[in-house]
Design an enzyme around this catalytic site. Structure first.
Site, PDB file in Angstrom:
ATOM      1  N   LYS A   7       0.834  -1.218   0.000  1.00  0.00           N
ATOM      2  CA  LYS A   7       0.000   0.000   0.000  1.00  0.00           C
ATOM      3  C   LYS A   7       0.861   1.258   0.000  1.00  0.00           C
ATOM      4  O   LYS A   7       0.703   2.129  -0.855  1.00  0.00           O
ATOM      5  CB  LYS A   7      -0.925   0.035   1.237  1.00  0.00           C
ATOM      6  CG  LYS A   7      -1.851  -1.155   1.381  1.00  0.00           C
ATOM      7  CD  LYS A   7      -2.749  -1.017   2.600  1.00  0.00           C
ATOM      8  CE  LYS A   7      -2.000  -1.099   3.908  1.00  0.00           C
ATOM      9  NZ  LYS A   7      -1.572  -2.442   4.298  1.00  0.00           N
ATOM     10  N   ARG A  29      -9.834   0.684   8.173  1.00  0.00           N
ATOM     11  CA  ARG A  29      -9.450  -0.674   8.535  1.00  0.00           C
ATOM     12  C   ARG A  29     -10.563  -1.389   9.297  1.00  0.00           C
ATOM     13  O   ARG A  29     -10.396  -2.570   9.653  1.00  0.00           O
ATOM     14  CB  ARG A  29      -8.213  -0.623   9.422  1.00  0.00           C
ATOM     15  CG  ARG A  29      -6.897  -0.936   8.695  1.00  0.00           C
ATOM     16  CD  ARG A  29      -5.782  -0.773   9.706  1.00  0.00           C
ATOM     17  NE  ARG A  29      -4.567  -1.449   9.388  1.00  0.00           N
ATOM     18  CZ  ARG A  29      -3.535  -0.893   8.760  1.00  0.00           C
ATOM     19  NH1 ARG A  29      -3.618   0.316   8.270  1.00  0.00           N
ATOM     20  NH2 ARG A  29      -2.423  -1.576   8.601  1.00  0.00           N
ATOM     21  N   ARG A  83      11.814  -6.234   5.546  1.00  0.00           N
ATOM     22  CA  ARG A  83      11.786  -4.821   5.962  1.00  0.00           C
ATOM     23  C   ARG A  83      12.219  -4.687   7.421  1.00  0.00           C
ATOM     24  O   ARG A  83      12.922  -3.747   7.780  1.00  0.00           O
ATOM     25  CB  ARG A  83      10.375  -4.237   5.766  1.00  0.00           C
ATOM     26  CG  ARG A  83      10.333  -2.749   6.103  1.00  0.00           C
ATOM     27  CD  ARG A  83       9.015  -2.106   5.756  1.00  0.00           C
ATOM     28  NE  ARG A  83       7.931  -2.574   6.613  1.00  0.00           N
ATOM     29  CZ  ARG A  83       6.673  -2.183   6.491  1.00  0.00           C
ATOM     30  NH1 ARG A  83       6.332  -1.351   5.535  1.00  0.00           N
ATOM     31  NH2 ARG A  83       5.748  -2.635   7.303  1.00  0.00           N
TER      32      ARG A  83
END
Ligand code: B4P
Length: 196
Positions: A14, A89, A128
């Site tokens: 995203k 969300r 990440r």
């Protein structure tokens, strides 16, 4: 206005795709994750409370998140539109977003939902975690974030599905390939919905 909700599980790309879309369409980027992380970095009381929740992989309360969104929308109400990244969300957040935009005679144009399998999400976020050291990018928290997504966030797609605004997009491939798929959907959708 062009108002896009960029949707998907944690690690679906995203934030990555939002950056490219902003450049192309000059939209205002609203990432609730980034807004929360800047509160954490500034060690505000909101940030301190949010950090515990984020590190556990749970969702910050609707009230806090909606408050942040209202402020941002108000600041940029004259702009070309928004990219909502990581928001809504929950269905409650989706309902509130509708109310906020309606106050400005606006609505969500479409929800782009990136589809990525769990094993790929885990691999991306663990990578990440190693590279950037984000405290919620560890295996236990990532798994909980994905579970929370499936339980609390997926119902948001049904909310937009009813309005024929839910657009699933394959989120596997290179960043550029995925970007092209998203642009194709936006341009097709806009053409189809243009008043004649
Ligand atoms: P977010 O900041 O939204 O974090 P995220 O879901 O992990 O997505 P992000 O955008 O960062 O990652 P991306 O998929 O782009 O949320 C963090 C936390 O904040 C939540 O858990 C929650 O606690 C809280 N929160 C945020 N919004 C909330 C709300 N509305 N309500 C309540 N709580 C809220 O990218 C991930 C990685 O994949 C990157 O390293 C990227 O480089 C890589 N990647 C991207 N595309 C790729 C590709 N095509 N191939 C390979 N790797 C790729």
């Amino acid at each position: 206005m062009l108002n896009i909700v960029l949707f998907g599980p944690p690690g679906s790309g995203k934030g990555t795709q939002a950056e490219k879309l902003i450049e192309k369409y000059k939209l205002v980027h609203i990432s609730t994750g980034d807004l929360l992380r800047s509160e954490v970095a500034e060690q505000t009381s909101l940030g301190m409370a949010a950090k515990k929740i984020m590190d556990a992989g749970e969702l910050v309360s609707d009230e806090i998140v909606i408050g942040m969104i209202k402020k941002k929308v108000e600041e940029h109400k004259e702009g070309p539109g928004f990219i909502f990244d990581g928001f809504p969300r929950t269905v409650e957040q989706a309902r509130e977003l509708r109310k906020v935009l309606t106050d400005y005679d606006e609505r969500v144009t479409m929800l782009i939902s990136l589809q990525v399998p769990r094993e790929e999400l885990l691999a991306r976020l663990l990578k990440r975690g190693k590279e950037m050291g984000r405290s919620d990018d560890n295996e236990q928290t990532i798994n909980n974030r994905i579970d929370v997504y499936e339980r609390q966030t997926v119902p948001v797609t049904y909310y937009y599905e009813k309005m024929h605004k839910h657009i699933p997009v394959n989120g596997l491939g290179t960043v550029e390939e995925i970007f092209k798929r998203i642009v194709k959907e936006i341009e097709g959708f806009e053409k189809f919905h243009q008043p004649s």
